[in-house]
Write a protein that holds these residues in place. Structure first.
Motif, PDB file in Angstrom:
ATOM      1  N   LYS A  86      28.981  75.552 -45.681  1.00  0.00           N
ATOM      2  CA  LYS A  86      28.514  76.620 -46.563  1.00  0.00           C
ATOM      3  C   LYS A  86      27.226  76.221 -47.277  1.00  0.00           C
ATOM      4  O   LYS A  86      26.335  77.051 -47.484  1.00  0.00           O
ATOM      5  CB  LYS A  86      29.601  76.958 -47.592  1.00  0.00           C
ATOM      6  N   ILE A  87      27.122  74.961 -47.648  1.00  0.00           N
ATOM      7  CA  ILE A  87      25.905  74.469 -48.305  1.00  0.00           C
ATOM      8  C   ILE A  87      24.721  74.555 -47.345  1.00  0.00           C
ATOM      9  O   ILE A  87      23.627  74.998 -47.723  1.00  0.00           O
ATOM     10  CB  ILE A  87      26.101  73.025 -48.801  1.00  0.00           C
ATOM     11  N   LYS A  88      24.932  74.158 -46.075  1.00  0.00           N
ATOM     12  CA  LYS A  88      23.859  74.245 -45.071  1.00  0.00           C
ATOM     13  C   LYS A  88      23.408  75.687 -44.881  1.00  0.00           C
ATOM     14  O   LYS A  88      22.209  75.964 -44.766  1.00  0.00           O
ATOM     15  CB  LYS A  88      24.347  73.661 -43.742  1.00  0.00           C
ATOM     16  N   SER A  89      24.370  76.616 -44.833  1.00  0.00           N
ATOM     17  CA  SER A  89      24.044  78.029 -44.684  1.00  0.00           C
ATOM     18  C   SER A  89      23.221  78.529 -45.872  1.00  0.00           C
ATOM     19  O   SER A  89      22.232  79.254 -45.702  1.00  0.00           O
ATOM     20  CB  SER A  89      25.327  78.852 -44.555  1.00  0.00           C
ATOM     21  N   ALA A  90      23.614  78.115 -47.091  1.00  0.00           N
ATOM     22  CA  ALA A  90      22.897  78.534 -48.293  1.00  0.00           C
ATOM     23  C   ALA A  90      21.482  77.962 -48.320  1.00  0.00           C
ATOM     24  O   ALA A  90      20.530  78.645 -48.699  1.00  0.00           O
ATOM     25  CB  ALA A  90      23.668  78.093 -49.541  1.00  0.00           C
ATOM     26  N   VAL A  91      21.336  76.697 -47.894  1.00  0.00           N
ATOM     27  CA  VAL A  91      20.010  76.055 -47.887  1.00  0.00           C
ATOM     28  C   VAL A  91      19.104  76.712 -46.851  1.00  0.00           C
ATOM     29  O   VAL A  91      17.899  76.884 -47.078  1.00  0.00           O
ATOM     30  CB  VAL A  91      20.142  74.538 -47.629  1.00  0.00           C
ATOM     31  N   LEU A  92      19.672  77.092 -45.700  1.00  0.00           N
ATOM     32  CA  LEU A  92      18.888  77.786 -44.670  1.00  0.00           C
ATOM     33  C   LEU A  92      18.400  79.145 -45.189  1.00  0.00           C
ATOM     34  O   LEU A  92      17.227  79.512 -45.007  1.00  0.00           O
ATOM     35  CB  LEU A  92      19.730  77.978 -43.414  1.00  0.00           C
ATOM     36  N   THR A  93      19.294  79.889 -45.847  1.00  0.00           N
ATOM     37  CA  THR A  93      18.896  81.171 -46.440  1.00  0.00           C
ATOM     38  C   THR A  93      17.807  80.961 -47.483  1.00  0.00           C
ATOM     39  O   THR A  93      16.834  81.720 -47.553  1.00  0.00           O
ATOM     40  CB  THR A  93      20.108  81.862 -47.092  1.00  0.00           C
ATOM     41  N   ASP A  94      17.965  79.912 -48.285  1.00  0.00           N
ATOM     42  CA  ASP A  94      16.959  79.585 -49.299  1.00  0.00           C
ATOM     43  C   ASP A  94      15.610  79.277 -48.658  1.00  0.00           C
ATOM     44  O   ASP A  94      14.564  79.650 -49.191  1.00  0.00           O
ATOM     45  CB  ASP A  94      17.422  78.381 -50.130  1.00  0.00           C
ATOM     46  N   PHE A  95      15.620  78.617 -47.494  1.00  0.00           N
ATOM     47  CA  PHE A  95      14.361  78.280 -46.809  1.00  0.00           C
ATOM     48  C   PHE A  95      13.593  79.553 -46.452  1.00  0.00           C
ATOM     49  O   PHE A  95      12.379  79.643 -46.677  1.00  0.00           O
ATOM     50  CB  PHE A  95      14.659  77.467 -45.550  1.00  0.00           C
ATOM     51  N   ILE A  96      14.301  80.545 -45.902  1.00  0.00           N
ATOM     52  CA  ILE A  96      13.662  81.808 -45.516  1.00  0.00           C
ATOM     53  C   ILE A  96      13.086  82.511 -46.739  1.00  0.00           C
ATOM     54  O   ILE A  96      11.931  82.960 -46.745  1.00  0.00           O
ATOM     55  CB  ILE A  96      14.670  82.719 -44.795  1.00  0.00           C
ATOM     56  N   LEU A  97      13.881  82.590 -47.810  1.00  0.00           N
ATOM     57  CA  LEU A  97      13.415  83.239 -49.031  1.00  0.00           C
ATOM     58  C   LEU A  97      12.278  82.457 -49.681  1.00  0.00           C
ATOM     59  O   LEU A  97      11.349  83.046 -50.252  1.00  0.00           O
ATOM     60  CB  LEU A  97      14.578  83.406 -50.010  1.00  0.00           C
ATOM     61  N   SER A  98      12.331  81.125 -49.588  1.00  0.00           N
ATOM     62  CA  SER A  98      11.274  80.290 -50.163  1.00  0.00           C
ATOM     63  C   SER A  98       9.946  80.518 -49.464  1.00  0.00           C
ATOM     64  O   SER A  98       8.893  80.547 -50.110  1.00  0.00           O
ATOM     65  CB  SER A  98      11.664  78.807 -50.078  1.00  0.00           C
ATOM     66  N   VAL A  99       9.976  80.661 -48.133  1.00  0.00           N
ATOM     67  CA  VAL A  99       8.753  80.960 -47.381  1.00  0.00           C
ATOM     68  C   VAL A  99       8.147  82.268 -47.890  1.00  0.00           C
ATOM     69  O   VAL A  99       6.929  82.358 -48.136  1.00  0.00           O
ATOM     70  CB  VAL A  99       9.046  81.054 -45.866  1.00  0.00           C
ATOM     71  N   GLU A 100       8.987  83.279 -48.068  1.00  0.00           N
ATOM     72  CA  GLU A 100       8.507  84.582 -48.549  1.00  0.00           C
ATOM     73  C   GLU A 100       7.903  84.461 -49.944  1.00  0.00           C
ATOM     74  O   GLU A 100       6.812  84.981 -50.213  1.00  0.00           O
ATOM     75  CB  GLU A 100       9.665  85.581 -48.553  1.00  0.00           C
ATOM     76  N   ILE A 101       8.604  83.767 -50.846  1.00  0.00           N
ATOM     77  CA  ILE A 101       8.128  83.623 -52.228  1.00  0.00           C
ATOM     78  C   ILE A 101       6.791  82.899 -52.271  1.00  0.00           C
ATOM     79  O   ILE A 101       5.840  83.336 -52.935  1.00  0.00           O
ATOM     80  CB  ILE A 101       9.180  82.870 -53.075  1.00  0.00           C
ATOM     81  N   ILE A 102       6.691  81.783 -51.555  1.00  0.00           N
ATOM     82  CA  ILE A 102       5.477  80.968 -51.593  1.00  0.00           C
ATOM     83  C   ILE A 102       4.297  81.699 -50.958  1.00  0.00           C
ATOM     84  O   ILE A 102       3.180  81.680 -51.496  1.00  0.00           O
ATOM     85  CB  ILE A 102       5.734  79.610 -50.912  1.00  0.00           C
ATOM     86  N   ILE A 103       4.517  82.369 -49.835  1.00  0.00           N
ATOM     87  CA  ILE A 103       3.426  83.078 -49.165  1.00  0.00           C
ATOM     88  C   ILE A 103       2.935  84.253 -50.005  1.00  0.00           C
ATOM     89  O   ILE A 103       1.728  84.503 -50.120  1.00  0.00           O
ATOM     90  CB  ILE A 103       3.854  83.557 -47.764  1.00  0.00           C
ATOM     91  N   ILE A 104       3.873  84.983 -50.626  1.00  0.00           N
ATOM     92  CA  ILE A 104       3.469  86.108 -51.484  1.00  0.00           C
ATOM     93  C   ILE A 104       2.703  85.586 -52.696  1.00  0.00           C
ATOM     94  O   ILE A 104       1.661  86.146 -53.073  1.00  0.00           O
ATOM     95  CB  ILE A 104       4.701  86.919 -51.926  1.00  0.00           C
ATOM     96  N   ALA A 105       3.192  84.511 -53.321  1.00  0.00           N
ATOM     97  CA  ALA A 105       2.478  83.922 -54.458  1.00  0.00           C
ATOM     98  C   ALA A 105       1.097  83.435 -54.038  1.00  0.00           C
ATOM     99  O   ALA A 105       0.109  83.638 -54.755  1.00  0.00           O
ATOM    100  CB  ALA A 105       3.292  82.769 -55.046  1.00  0.00           C
ATOM    101  N   LEU A 106       1.020  82.807 -52.865  1.00  0.00           N
ATOM    102  CA  LEU A 106      -0.259  82.309 -52.367  1.00  0.00           C
ATOM    103  C   LEU A 106      -1.211  83.454 -52.051  1.00  0.00           C
ATOM    104  O   LEU A 106      -2.422  83.343 -52.250  1.00  0.00           O
ATOM    105  CB  LEU A 106      -0.025  81.446 -51.127  1.00  0.00           C
TER     106      LEU A 106
END
Length: 292
Positions: free
Chosen positions: A136-156
């Protein structure tokens, strides 16, 4: 030498002032994704034994920080050497966000039929419990990776025309807020029912203030998570529509007489409906190929 030192301090102060303004702008642009990130992670971090909620959340938080460490340098390199890639990734991310928002609305209006399974009481060893927890932790971290890419690219994308130093500072601050802020709030949410139970057990009286507040917190937890999901869905469409309106030349000034928030919502919704239709057609085509 003294005048040079004070000039340096003045430059630093000016830079920090610019960074503060740009961080506010970037924060507003990423607020929708942060809301969705909060809703998703609150759901991912719930459902564990009370004694394991904080350790699990801490493990997910460390995974989220590692995600940011991986993503940030790649994003800055793209911005410095292939800036057009940022716009392309933004539009692709906008399509994904629009699809995700439209899919949630579609699921709400036309819920998929889920097979009902009776809960089964399983006797699991400590190793098996920890293994499931890690999955479950791996699944949550993978989901976080996708959302993190979106957050960082939009901020950039909001500071792509600024000097690289300003980009690094602003986007790093947003990335830290996305981790510390989001997971700090998630920790408060997932422990809401536990805190409520402690208030209920604080004394033997049945109708005390602590009992009422405790029952309210216990009952509020699922409603809070559900409301975050609704807010996150609306935010997804607004953010995706904003990406299209600011990065697709054809859409600039196309609906000047309509409030921007309305335009962005409907742009996101229309793009999401189109993407949802394409994905569903693709799935049906793939199933047809596999059966033949």
């Amino acid at each position: 030498m003294a005048s040079g030192f004070f000039a340096l301090l003045d430059d630093i102060a000016a830079l920090m002032d610019d960074v503060s303004v740009m961080t506010k702008v970037a924060g507003k642009k990423t607020a929708g994704i942060l809301g969705d990130d909060l809703a998703v992670n609150a759901e991912k971090a719930s459902g564990f034994m009370s004694s394991r909620e904080i350790p699990v959340l801490w493990a997910i938080t460390k995974g989220s920080l590692l995600n940011k460490i991986i993503i940030l340098p790649i994003a800055f390199l793209l911005s410095a050497f292939v800036p057009v890639a940022i716009t392309i990734i933004l539009i692709i991310g906008g399509l994904y966000l629009a699809y995700e928002g439209a899919e949630k609305i579609y699921e709400y209006i036309f819920p998929h039929a889920h097979a009902k399974e009776k809960p089964v009481l399983e006797e699991l060893s400590e190793e098996e419990v920890l293994a499931r927890e890690k999955d479950k932790i791996k699944s949550a971290v993978l989901t976080d990776f996708i959302l993190s890419v979106e957050i960082i690219i939009i901020a950039l994308g909001t500071v792509s025309t600024e000097p690289i130093v300003s980009q690094i500072i602003v986007v790093t601050i947003i990335a830290l807020i996305a981790t510390v802020g989001v997971y700090g709030i998630v920790a408060l949410i997932v422990r809401m029912d536990e805190f409520g139970a402690k208030l209920i057990n604080m004394n033997d009286r049945d109708d005390s203030f602590s009992d009422k507040l405790g029952r309210f917190l216990v009952a509020a937890l699922p409603k809070v998570i559900k409301s975050l999901s609704v807010i996150g869905t609306i935010a997804l469409l607004l953010v995706s529509g904003g990406i299209f309106s600011h990065n697709v030349d054809f859409l600039h000034g196309l609906f000047e007489n309509i409030p921007a928030i309305v335009v962005e919502f409907f742009l996101g919704l229309i793009a999401g409906i189109l993407m949802l239709g394409l994905v569903n057609i693709g799935k049906k085509s793939w199933k047809a190929l596999k059966t033949n």
